[in-house]
Design a protein around this motif. Structure first.
Motif, PDB file in Angstrom:
ATOM      1  N   TYR A   9       0.820  -1.210   0.000  1.00 34.11           N
ATOM      2  CA  TYR A   9       0.000   0.000   0.000  1.00 34.11           C
ATOM      3  C   TYR A   9       0.859   1.267   0.000  1.00 34.11           C
ATOM      4  CZ  TYR A   9      -3.555  -3.396   1.493  1.00 34.11           C
ATOM      5  OH  TYR A   9      -4.393  -4.491   1.587  1.00 34.11           O
ATOM      6  N   ARG A  10       2.078   1.149  -0.472  1.00 35.02           N
ATOM      7  CA  ARG A  10       2.983   2.299  -0.515  1.00 35.02           C
ATOM      8  C   ARG A  10       2.294   3.506  -1.148  1.00 35.02           C
ATOM      9  NH1 ARG A  10       8.666   2.540  -0.892  1.00 35.02           N
ATOM     10  NH2 ARG A  10       8.728   0.270  -1.189  1.00 35.02           N
ATOM     11  N   GLY A  11       2.405   4.649  -0.489  1.00 31.69           N
ATOM     12  CA  GLY A  11       1.809   5.875  -1.004  1.00 31.69           C
ATOM     13  C   GLY A  11       0.458   6.195  -0.396  1.00 31.69           C
ATOM     14  N   LYS A  12      -0.203   5.195   0.194  1.00 30.75           N
ATOM     15  CA  LYS A  12      -1.472   5.427   0.875  1.00 30.75           C
ATOM     16  C   LYS A  12      -1.201   5.996   2.271  1.00 30.75           C
ATOM     17  CE  LYS A  12      -4.499   4.044  -2.168  1.00 30.75           C
ATOM     18  NZ  LYS A  12      -5.512   4.992  -2.718  1.00 30.75           N
ATOM     19  N   THR A  13      -2.150   6.765   2.775  1.00 28.65           N
ATOM     20  CA  THR A  13      -1.944   7.391   4.077  1.00 28.65           C
ATOM     21  C   THR A  13      -2.189   6.412   5.218  1.00 28.65           C
ATOM     22  OG1 THR A  13      -4.242   8.142   4.333  1.00 28.65           O
ATOM     23  CG2 THR A  13      -2.710   9.608   3.144  1.00 28.65           C
ATOM     24  N   PHE A  14      -1.669   6.755   6.387  1.00 23.56           N
ATOM     25  CA  PHE A  14      -1.882   5.923   7.576  1.00 23.56           C
ATOM     26  C   PHE A  14      -3.374   5.792   7.879  1.00 23.56           C
ATOM     27  CE2 PHE A  14       2.443   7.184   9.674  1.00 23.56           C
ATOM     28  CZ  PHE A  14       3.119   6.586   8.628  1.00 23.56           C
ATOM     29  N   LYS A  15      -4.087   6.895   7.735  1.00 22.73           N
ATOM     30  CA  LYS A  15      -5.529   6.870   7.989  1.00 22.73           C
ATOM     31  C   LYS A  15      -6.220   5.920   7.019  1.00 22.73           C
ATOM     32  CE  LYS A  15      -9.549   9.965   8.326  1.00 22.73           C
ATOM     33  NZ  LYS A  15      -9.975  11.394   8.288  1.00 22.73           N
ATOM     34  N   TRP A  16      -5.804   5.942   5.779  1.00 25.54           N
ATOM     35  CA  TRP A  16      -6.387   5.034   4.786  1.00 25.54           C
ATOM     36  C   TRP A  16      -6.113   3.589   5.178  1.00 25.54           C
ATOM     37  CZ3 TRP A  16      -4.734   1.013   1.901  1.00 25.54           C
ATOM     38  CH2 TRP A  16      -5.573   0.575   0.871  1.00 25.54           C
ATOM     39  N   LEU A  17      -4.890   3.293   5.596  1.00 30.51           N
ATOM     40  CA  LEU A  17      -4.523   1.923   5.952  1.00 30.51           C
ATOM     41  C   LEU A  17      -5.404   1.380   7.073  1.00 30.51           C
ATOM     42  CD1 LEU A  17      -2.689  -0.558   5.762  1.00 30.51           C
ATOM     43  CD2 LEU A  17      -1.151   0.570   7.390  1.00 30.51           C
ATOM     44  N   LEU A  18      -5.551   2.142   8.146  1.00 38.02           N
ATOM     45  CA  LEU A  18      -6.355   1.671   9.277  1.00 38.02           C
ATOM     46  C   LEU A  18      -7.836   1.601   8.919  1.00 38.02           C
ATOM     47  CD1 LEU A  18      -3.706   1.978  10.739  1.00 38.02           C
ATOM     48  CD2 LEU A  18      -4.906   3.085  12.632  1.00 38.02           C
ATOM     49  N   SER A  19      -8.255   2.355   7.936  1.00 30.17           N
ATOM     50  CA  SER A  19      -9.647   2.310   7.488  1.00 30.17           C
ATOM     51  C   SER A  19      -9.911   1.148   6.545  1.00 30.17           C
ATOM     52  CB  SER A  19     -10.019   3.629   6.776  1.00 30.17           C
ATOM     53  OG  SER A  19      -9.886   4.746   7.636  1.00 30.17           O
ATOM     54  N   ASN A  20      -8.844   0.606   5.936  1.00 25.53           N
ATOM     55  CA  ASN A  20      -9.035  -0.381   4.879  1.00 25.53           C
ATOM     56  C   ASN A  20      -8.406  -1.757   5.104  1.00 25.53           C
ATOM     57  OD1 ASN A  20     -10.367   0.937   2.278  1.00 25.53           O
ATOM     58  ND2 ASN A  20      -9.117   2.501   3.290  1.00 25.53           N
ATOM     59  N   ASP A  21      -7.390  -1.854   5.968  1.00 19.45           N
ATOM     60  CA  ASP A  21      -6.779  -3.173   6.185  1.00 19.45           C
ATOM     61  C   ASP A  21      -6.105  -3.245   7.552  1.00 19.45           C
ATOM     62  OD1 ASP A  21      -5.782  -5.702   5.988  1.00 19.45           O
ATOM     63  OD2 ASP A  21      -4.899  -5.449   3.992  1.00 19.45           O
ATOM     64  N   VAL A  22      -6.914  -3.434   8.574  1.00 22.51           N
ATOM     65  CA  VAL A  22      -6.407  -3.546   9.941  1.00 22.51           C
ATOM     66  C   VAL A  22      -5.546  -4.798  10.103  1.00 22.51           C
ATOM     67  CG1 VAL A  22      -7.123  -4.042  12.332  1.00 22.51           C
ATOM     68  CG2 VAL A  22      -8.167  -2.157  11.082  1.00 22.51           C
ATOM     69  N   GLY A  23      -5.922  -5.883   9.410  1.00 22.51           N
ATOM     70  CA  GLY A  23      -5.152  -7.113   9.518  1.00 22.51           C
ATOM     71  C   GLY A  23      -3.707  -6.921   9.088  1.00 22.51           C
ATOM     72  N   TYR A  24      -3.505  -6.278   7.949  1.00 19.43           N
ATOM     73  CA  TYR A  24      -2.159  -6.009   7.448  1.00 19.43           C
ATOM     74  C   TYR A  24      -1.419  -5.063   8.386  1.00 19.43           C
ATOM     75  CZ  TYR A  24       1.530  -4.277   4.310  1.00 19.43           C
ATOM     76  OH  TYR A  24       2.737  -3.908   3.759  1.00 19.43           O
ATOM     77  N   ALA A  25      -2.099  -4.014   8.828  1.00 16.00           N
ATOM     78  CA  ALA A  25      -1.472  -3.039   9.716  1.00 16.00           C
ATOM     79  C   ALA A  25      -1.017  -3.683  11.019  1.00 16.00           C
ATOM     80  CB  ALA A  25      -2.443  -1.893  10.002  1.00 16.00           C
ATOM     81  N   SER A  26      -1.878  -4.508  11.612  1.00 16.87           N
ATOM     82  CA  SER A  26      -1.519  -5.142  12.883  1.00 16.87           C
ATOM     83  C   SER A  26      -0.363  -6.128  12.693  1.00 16.87           C
ATOM     84  CB  SER A  26      -2.736  -5.841  13.495  1.00 16.87           C
ATOM     85  OG  SER A  26      -3.257  -6.832  12.643  1.00 16.87           O
ATOM     86  N   MET A  27      -0.304  -6.808  11.554  1.00 23.47           N
ATOM     87  CA  MET A  27       0.797  -7.726  11.276  1.00 23.47           C
ATOM     88  C   MET A  27       2.111  -6.967  11.174  1.00 23.47           C
ATOM     89  SD  MET A  27       2.902  -8.706   8.538  1.00 23.47           S
ATOM     90  CE  MET A  27       1.965  -8.354   7.033  1.00 23.47           C
ATOM     91  N   VAL A  28       2.111  -5.893  10.383  1.00 24.31           N
ATOM     92  CA  VAL A  28       3.317  -5.093  10.199  1.00 24.31           C
ATOM     93  C   VAL A  28       3.800  -4.516  11.524  1.00 24.31           C
ATOM     94  CG1 VAL A  28       4.177  -2.915   9.242  1.00 24.31           C
ATOM     95  CG2 VAL A  28       2.908  -4.505   7.786  1.00 24.31           C
ATOM     96  N   LEU A  29       2.883  -3.989  12.314  1.00 23.72           N
ATOM     97  CA  LEU A  29       3.262  -3.328  13.556  1.00 23.72           C
ATOM     98  C   LEU A  29       3.642  -4.305  14.658  1.00 23.72           C
ATOM     99  CD1 LEU A  29       0.724  -0.372  13.494  1.00 23.72           C
ATOM    100  CD2 LEU A  29       3.185  -0.349  12.965  1.00 23.72           C
ATOM    101  N   ALA A  30       3.065  -5.491  14.649  1.00 24.88           N
ATOM    102  CA  ALA A  30       3.474  -6.509  15.626  1.00 24.88           C
ATOM    103  C   ALA A  30       4.931  -6.901  15.386  1.00 24.88           C
ATOM    104  CB  ALA A  30       2.565  -7.736  15.521  1.00 24.88           C
TER     105      ALA A  30
END
Length: 220
Positions: A77-98
């Motif tokens: 999702y390179r280029g997308k905003t942080f807000k967009w990421l949490l609005s659209n793919d929490v699973g991916y975000a939580s994996m990356v941040l874990a």
């Protein structure tokens, strides 16, 4: 203009981990053509975020708002905003941040563009208790969770779906104490939320019996 993500939720109230249709399409396109892009340093990412906030009529002095408009410098999702990421793919975000949390805890002090970008993403995600719980759950399921993180995992099913493991276990009312007793007798399928909760209950029971934890004690 608001810094908050537009979280998608399941009927239980938990965050939806599956990607949105838009996110799924972007991820599929990335898998077909994973062309790496340039990762910009934190200063430039922040400048561009400020520009986006100003263009939308937002308060550029609002740090949380600026963070929400920072762009990802890595991955599908390179280029997308942080807000967009949490609005659209929490699973991916939580994996990356874990994974990122574990790397930092293990002593990785790298200040590359990508690592710095993930540092800011983690700070943004931690503005939201539900995201903190999602990251904690990911770490617990992977076997890398701390005691405090396990406490924060949400039940995720039944009438107490939105309660944390710790709050449920420490509840003193009859209904929730009854639920804990009921849970101990169930046969949970491996890998399910029920199994994770049962393991938490058994471990905490054992600590209580050994005297290492007192009822209502903050386990952090």
């Amino acid at each position: 203009m608001d810094h908050s993500a537009q979280f998608r939720r399941e009927s239980s109230g938990e965050l939806t981990l599956k990607p949105s249709p838009e996110a799924a399409a972007l991820a599929a396109a990335y898998r077909k053509n994973p062309t790496p892009g340039r990762s910009w340093p934190a200063a430039r990412v922040k400048e561009e975020a400020i520009t986006r906030v100003a263009a939308a009529g937002g308060d550029t002095s609002n740090h949380q708002l600026v963070m929400s408009e920072c762009a990802l410098q890595f991955g599908q999702y390179r280029g997308k905003t942080f807000k967009w990421l949490l609005s659209n793919d929490v699973g991916y975000a939580s994996m990356v941040l874990a994974v990122h949390q574990r790397e930092r805890e293990a002593g990785d002090t790298t200040q590359s563009a990508v690592m710095s970008n993930k540092d800011v993403l983690l700070r943004y995600a931690c503005l939201f208790p539900d995201m903190v719980a999602a990251i904690s759950e990911r770490r617990v399921r992977e076997g890398f969770g701390t005691q405090a993180q396990e406490d924060q995992v949400l039940v995720g099913f039944g009438k107490y779906a939105t309660m944390s493991f710790k709050d449920l276990y420490e509840a003193t009312d009859r209904d929730r104490k009854g639920f804990i007793k009921w849970m101990k007798k169930q046969t949970a399928r491996p890998g399910t939320k029920m199994e994770t909760l049962q393991k938490y209950i058994r471990r905490t029971d054992a600590e209580m019996l050994s005297g290492s934890v007192s009822p209502g004690m903050n386990l952090t």
